[in-house]
Write a protein that holds these residues in place. Structure first.
Motif, PDB file in Angstrom:
ATOM      1  N   ARG A 349      21.976 -19.926 -18.175  1.00  0.00           N
ATOM      2  CA  ARG A 349      21.597 -19.003 -17.101  1.00  0.00           C
ATOM      3  C   ARG A 349      22.498 -19.148 -15.873  1.00  0.00           C
ATOM      4  O   ARG A 349      22.548 -18.241 -15.033  1.00  0.00           O
ATOM      5  CB  ARG A 349      20.131 -19.259 -16.702  1.00  0.00           C
ATOM      6  CG  ARG A 349      19.143 -18.915 -17.796  1.00  0.00           C
ATOM      7  CD  ARG A 349      17.737 -19.381 -17.451  1.00  0.00           C
ATOM      8  NE  ARG A 349      17.194 -18.673 -16.299  1.00  0.00           N
ATOM      9  CZ  ARG A 349      15.987 -18.918 -15.784  1.00  0.00           C
ATOM     10  NH1 ARG A 349      15.214 -19.873 -16.317  1.00  0.00           N
ATOM     11  NH2 ARG A 349      15.552 -18.226 -14.746  1.00  0.00           N
ATOM     12  N   GLU A 350      23.208 -20.266 -15.745  1.00  0.00           N
ATOM     13  CA  GLU A 350      24.100 -20.462 -14.592  1.00  0.00           C
ATOM     14  C   GLU A 350      25.313 -19.532 -14.629  1.00  0.00           C
ATOM     15  O   GLU A 350      26.044 -19.408 -13.635  1.00  0.00           O
ATOM     16  CB  GLU A 350      24.572 -21.918 -14.525  1.00  0.00           C
ATOM     17  CG  GLU A 350      25.581 -22.331 -15.591  1.00  0.00           C
ATOM     18  CD  GLU A 350      24.926 -22.674 -16.930  1.00  0.00           C
ATOM     19  OE1 GLU A 350      25.634 -23.129 -17.833  1.00  0.00           O
ATOM     20  OE2 GLU A 350      23.695 -22.479 -17.050  1.00  0.00           O
ATOM     21  N   ALA A 351      25.517 -18.854 -15.770  1.00  0.00           N
ATOM     22  CA  ALA A 351      26.650 -17.922 -15.863  1.00  0.00           C
ATOM     23  C   ALA A 351      26.531 -16.768 -14.879  1.00  0.00           C
ATOM     24  O   ALA A 351      27.527 -16.112 -14.549  1.00  0.00           O
ATOM     25  CB  ALA A 351      26.766 -17.385 -17.289  1.00  0.00           C
ATOM     26  N   VAL A 352      25.321 -16.519 -14.386  1.00  0.00           N
ATOM     27  CA  VAL A 352      25.125 -15.424 -13.432  1.00  0.00           C
ATOM     28  C   VAL A 352      25.849 -15.701 -12.111  1.00  0.00           C
ATOM     29  O   VAL A 352      26.106 -14.775 -11.327  1.00  0.00           O
ATOM     30  CB  VAL A 352      23.615 -15.205 -13.197  1.00  0.00           C
ATOM     31  CG1 VAL A 352      23.033 -16.329 -12.345  1.00  0.00           C
ATOM     32  CG2 VAL A 352      23.360 -13.864 -12.536  1.00  0.00           C
ATOM     33  N   LEU A 353      26.213 -16.970 -11.865  1.00  0.00           N
ATOM     34  CA  LEU A 353      26.883 -17.326 -10.609  1.00  0.00           C
ATOM     35  C   LEU A 353      28.395 -17.137 -10.658  1.00  0.00           C
ATOM     36  O   LEU A 353      29.053 -17.240  -9.614  1.00  0.00           O
ATOM     37  CB  LEU A 353      26.575 -18.793 -10.253  1.00  0.00           C
ATOM     38  CG  LEU A 353      25.100 -19.141 -10.013  1.00  0.00           C
ATOM     39  CD1 LEU A 353      24.941 -20.641  -9.798  1.00  0.00           C
ATOM     40  CD2 LEU A 353      24.570 -18.371  -8.821  1.00  0.00           C
ATOM     41  N   MET A 359      32.188  -9.128 -10.404  1.00  0.00           N
ATOM     42  CA  MET A 359      31.250  -8.587 -11.387  1.00  0.00           C
ATOM     43  C   MET A 359      30.490  -7.400 -10.787  1.00  0.00           C
ATOM     44  O   MET A 359      29.762  -7.547  -9.808  1.00  0.00           O
ATOM     45  CB  MET A 359      30.249  -9.671 -11.815  1.00  0.00           C
ATOM     46  CG  MET A 359      29.303  -9.221 -12.909  1.00  0.00           C
ATOM     47  SD  MET A 359      30.153  -8.968 -14.490  1.00  0.00           S
ATOM     48  CE  MET A 359      30.616 -10.659 -14.888  1.00  0.00           C
ATOM     49  N   PRO A 360      30.670  -6.194 -11.340  1.00  0.00           N
ATOM     50  CA  PRO A 360      29.970  -5.026 -10.782  1.00  0.00           C
ATOM     51  C   PRO A 360      28.503  -5.032 -11.200  1.00  0.00           C
ATOM     52  O   PRO A 360      28.111  -5.687 -12.179  1.00  0.00           O
ATOM     53  CB  PRO A 360      30.720  -3.846 -11.410  1.00  0.00           C
ATOM     54  CG  PRO A 360      31.239  -4.376 -12.697  1.00  0.00           C
ATOM     55  CD  PRO A 360      31.544  -5.836 -12.470  1.00  0.00           C
ATOM     56  N   PRO A 361      27.666  -4.326 -10.482  1.00  0.00           N
ATOM     57  CA  PRO A 361      26.256  -4.215 -10.889  1.00  0.00           C
ATOM     58  C   PRO A 361      26.126  -3.371 -12.159  1.00  0.00           C
ATOM     59  O   PRO A 361      27.022  -2.585 -12.514  1.00  0.00           O
ATOM     60  CB  PRO A 361      25.600  -3.531  -9.684  1.00  0.00           C
ATOM     61  CG  PRO A 361      26.699  -2.789  -9.007  1.00  0.00           C
ATOM     62  CD  PRO A 361      27.943  -3.594  -9.222  1.00  0.00           C
ATOM     63  N   PHE A 362      25.007  -3.509 -12.839  1.00  0.00           N
ATOM     64  CA  PHE A 362      24.749  -2.701 -14.028  1.00  0.00           C
ATOM     65  C   PHE A 362      24.675  -1.226 -13.633  1.00  0.00           C
ATOM     66  O   PHE A 362      24.060  -0.858 -12.629  1.00  0.00           O
ATOM     67  CB  PHE A 362      23.425  -3.100 -14.684  1.00  0.00           C
ATOM     68  CG  PHE A 362      23.434  -4.483 -15.261  1.00  0.00           C
ATOM     69  CD1 PHE A 362      24.581  -5.008 -15.830  1.00  0.00           C
ATOM     70  CD2 PHE A 362      22.284  -5.273 -15.235  1.00  0.00           C
ATOM     71  CE1 PHE A 362      24.588  -6.289 -16.361  1.00  0.00           C
ATOM     72  CE2 PHE A 362      22.276  -6.546 -15.763  1.00  0.00           C
ATOM     73  CZ  PHE A 362      23.443  -7.057 -16.321  1.00  0.00           C
ATOM     74  N   THR A 363      25.302  -0.407 -14.433  1.00  0.00           N
ATOM     75  CA  THR A 363      25.164   1.032 -14.228  1.00  0.00           C
ATOM     76  C   THR A 363      23.891   1.527 -14.906  1.00  0.00           C
ATOM     77  O   THR A 363      23.289   0.840 -15.752  1.00  0.00           O
ATOM     78  CB  THR A 363      26.375   1.777 -14.798  1.00  0.00           C
ATOM     79  OG1 THR A 363      26.432   1.563 -16.216  1.00  0.00           O
ATOM     80  CG2 THR A 363      27.668   1.281 -14.153  1.00  0.00           C
ATOM     81  N   ILE A 364      23.470   2.711 -14.558  1.00  0.00           N
ATOM     82  CA  ILE A 364      22.252   3.286 -15.155  1.00  0.00           C
ATOM     83  C   ILE A 364      22.423   3.458 -16.656  1.00  0.00           C
ATOM     84  O   ILE A 364      21.491   3.215 -17.443  1.00  0.00           O
ATOM     85  CB  ILE A 364      21.920   4.630 -14.479  1.00  0.00           C
ATOM     86  CG1 ILE A 364      21.548   4.401 -13.011  1.00  0.00           C
ATOM     87  CG2 ILE A 364      20.789   5.336 -15.193  1.00  0.00           C
ATOM     88  CD1 ILE A 364      20.303   3.557 -12.818  1.00  0.00           C
ATOM     89  N   ASN A 365      23.609   3.868 -17.079  1.00  0.00           N
ATOM     90  CA  ASN A 365      23.842   4.029 -18.520  1.00  0.00           C
ATOM     91  C   ASN A 365      23.721   2.702 -19.253  1.00  0.00           C
ATOM     92  O   ASN A 365      23.143   2.621 -20.358  1.00  0.00           O
ATOM     93  CB  ASN A 365      25.218   4.640 -18.754  1.00  0.00           C
ATOM     94  CG  ASN A 365      25.309   6.068 -18.246  1.00  0.00           C
ATOM     95  OD1 ASN A 365      24.296   6.775 -18.163  1.00  0.00           O
ATOM     96  ND2 ASN A 365      26.512   6.513 -17.901  1.00  0.00           N
ATOM     97  N   VAL A 366      24.256   1.637 -18.644  1.00  0.00           N
ATOM     98  CA  VAL A 366      24.172   0.312 -19.279  1.00  0.00           C
ATOM     99  C   VAL A 366      22.722  -0.143 -19.327  1.00  0.00           C
ATOM    100  O   VAL A 366      22.255  -0.698 -20.344  1.00  0.00           O
ATOM    101  CB  VAL A 366      25.047  -0.694 -18.501  1.00  0.00           C
ATOM    102  CG1 VAL A 366      24.805  -2.114 -19.005  1.00  0.00           C
ATOM    103  CG2 VAL A 366      26.515  -0.335 -18.641  1.00  0.00           C
TER     104      VAL A 366
END
Length: 643
Positions: A349-353, A359-366
């Motif tokens: 879970r530390e990969a989120v850092l 790292m862009p935010p998730f798009t609606i399509n994703v």
């Protein structure tokens, strides 16, 4: 007496004059300076008065010195000189007589020349007078020229000032036509700038208010201002409405369209105060609605892919029916530790850092694709994506407002006030039922990294929001950590106990929790986390000791504690905690459990030896006690001086 002194000198002079040299040997030019006026050499009576002075005066003369040196007879020489003088005189008279006509002619010519020179003198005198008059006139002309030059410069300056004044105060018919009838577009900017310059000139210069021309021009300027303000207002409101169209990339529209018309907003701010607040409110309402709706929709979409990691009862000290399937007395079950999905294990879970800025935010399509495929993410991943979307849009909007609204910082706060409030309320509501300490610490780290990103971008627009998020996360983390600590302190050792002496699942949960917290705090260095882990370690050790006390035999107690302590060390080692190249163990957790494990292993050895070699061990213990007592007695006697 004087005659007696002169007489020898005279005799000497007369003696020398009898020499061979004649009077003709002395040039007449040499005799010219000698004065013989008072000397009468032909007279028998010679006057010697003043002779000495004459001789002293003329003794060094060349003629006298020549006569004395040559021994010339003075009387003879005088007669010769006199004869020559008479001859010369006669010759001169004869020459004068011969040249008398010429002299008369020369005299006449000299008279004529004198007359001519007199005329020339009069003429030159007139010229001199005329030149004096001319010099006076030139001086007068110079003064007049200087005065005319000063007047000319003054008139040029006056002409320039007056021309500039006339140009600035007059309203050309072409400008009136353009302001009233021209289409409002990029070309309209230059008409607006010209009108703005005239309005500023009439309003800013105090001298203009005294000009009579202003009374004629000011009403026309006011009508043009009102008309221009109205047209610009309608134009900007129409552009703002374009931002609300569905599927419109409003950031591209801001940069490519609205920024070109920032001069319009400057004009309204300076000369359209009656409509500027309306235009400002329209933009704030438009952008605030866009951001608020977009964030709410995005937040709702993220909720569909959320994975709840921990529930209220997922505490370290809570009871569990789960048993580790192992064999052997001291089995460590390493494979089970690696594969089991635990709420306390970090599990990548530390990969989120990593690469938060890139790292862009998730798009609606994703997000839609993840929802359809059943992909779920823990809440910290959604927190990162949501806040990354917020800071990216906030930075873009802040920089746009700085340029478009002339550094009006309040407009940014007005735009994002509803959005930020919604996010804070949603986070506060979610944290009320959020029990994942690992996720809370990850969100704290994410929030801190986002603050660094904002500082790196030199955009301080979300500092207040980030601080408020911290104020929501930290109290919740401490509250959930206290729940874990209290679950250990208040844990029912009887319900947690089982006849199995293998490592307890509480030890495993504690080890995974500690390893995760130490890993996340390694490069963060938060002292509050260290304090929480120290309290948690104390509570966990006390609970394990209480559970071990329920076993009937000391051997089982030792085996239970050895297995539990060894499991803790194994999990910490597999997580890379401690060691020269591992995660720094700021709390010394591994060292404490190594000491505890050593104590229990020593106790287990003692217990095993007592079981198989009881009498022998008892004898050794008794002998050791006796030897210790004897040594103490000897030491006491030695201190008293008794042999």
């Amino acid at each position: 007496m004087e005659n007696e002194t002169v007489e020898p000198l005279l005799k000497q002079l007369l003696h020398h004059t009898g020499g061979t040299a004649g009077a003709e040997d002395v040039p007449p030019s040499d005799l010219a300076p000698l004065s013989l006026g008072d000397l009468d050499l032909t007279s028998e009576e010679v006057e010697l008065d003043g002779l000495v002075q004459e001789l002293e005066l003329w003794g060094d003369h060349e003629v006298v010195r020549g006569i004395l040196c040559k021994g010339t007879d003075v009387r003879k020489h005088v007669r010769e000189v006199d004869a020559r003088l008479r001859a010369v005189e006669l010759d001169s008279i004869q020459d004068y007589i011969q040249e008398s006509d010429n002299l008369m002619h020369l005299h006449q010519q000299m008279g004529v020349c004198d007359d001519i020179l007199g005329s020339m003198e009069e003429l030159l005198g007139g010229f001199q007078a005329d030149l004096g008059n001319i010099s006076t006139e030139i001086k007068t002309l110079q003064e007049q020229s200087l005065g005319m030059s000063v007047k000319l410069n003054n008139r040029k300056l006056a002409e320039a000032e007056l021309g500039s004044f006339v140009e600035k105060i007059t309203v050309p018919p072409a400008l009136v036509t353009d302001i009233l009838d021209a289409e409002v577009n990029e070309a309209y900017l230059q008409y607006l700038v010209a009108l703005q310059d005239k309005l500023k000139f009439c309003a800013g210069d105090p001298l203009v208010h005294k000009a009579a021309a202003l009374q004629d021009v000011e009403p026309e300027l006011e009508r043009l201002r009102v008309k221009a303000v109205g047209r610009v207002r309608d134009f900007m409101l129409a552009k703002f409405n374009l931002l609300q169209k569905p599927r419109t990339n409003f950031q591209i529209l801001q940069q490519s369209v609205l920024l070109k018309y920032k001069t319009f907003m400057s004009f309204l701010a300076d000369h359209g105060q009656e409509v500027f607040p309306e235009v400002r409110r329209a933009y704030v309402a438009t952008m605030s609605g866009i951001y608020h709706n977009a964030i709410k929709y995005y937040q709702s979409a993220l909720s569909r892919i959320q994975n709840e990691v921990a529930a209220r009862n997922d505490l370290i000290g809570s009871s569990s029916s789960e048993e580790m399937s192992v064999s052997g007395l001291f089995a460590r079950a390493r494979e089970a530790i690696r594969t089991r999905d635990s709420v306390f294990a970090l599990g990548g879970r530390e990969a989120v850092l990593t690469h938060l800025d890139q790292m862009p935010p998730f798009t609606i399509n994703v997000i839609t694709s993840m929802s359809q495929s059943g992909t779920r993410h823990p809440y910290e991943v959604l927190f990162r994506s949501l806040n990354k979307l917020l800071i990216d849009n906030a930075c873009a909007e802040y920089l746009f407002c700085e340029e478009f609204w002339r550094e009006d910082h309040s407009i940014f706060r007005d735009i994002f006030e509803a959005t930020v409030t919604t996010l804070q309320e949603a986070l506060d509501s979610h944290l009320a039922s959020y029990y994942d300490v690992i996720g809370l610490l990850l969100m704290i780290r994410i929030n801190y990294e986002h603050q660094l990103i904002m500082q790196k971008r030199c955009v301080p627009c979300l500092d207040t929001y980030i601080d408020k998020v911290n104020l929501l996360l930290w109290p919740r983390l401490k509250a959930v950590a206290d729940m874990h600590i209290n679950s250990l302190r208040n844990g029912n050792s009887r319900s947690l106990w089982s006849e199995d002496v293998h490592a307890h699942y509480v030890a495993r949960k504690y080890a995974e929790f500690t390893a995760s917290m130490l890993t996340l705090n390694a490069d963060y260095g938060e002292a509050q986390i260290d304090h929480i882990l120290e309290r948690l370690r104390t509570a966990a050790c006390e609970l394990l000791v209480r559970i071990a006390g329920l076993y009937s035999s000391p051997r089982s107690q030792c085996v239970f504690l050895i297995n539990s302590y060894d499991l803790v060390l194994t999990v910490l080692k597999e997580a890379g905690v401690g060691g020269a190249e591992g995660t720094p163990d700021r709390c010394g957790t591994a060292r404490v459990f190594e000491d505890l494990l050593g104590v229990q292993m020593h106790a287990f050895v003692e217990e095993e030896l007592s079981c198989h070699f009881g009498p022998f061990v008892a004898f050794i213990k008794k002998a050791e006690a006796a030897m210790a007592k004897s040594a103490a007695t000897s030491h006491a006697y030695a201190n008293r001086g008794i042999p």
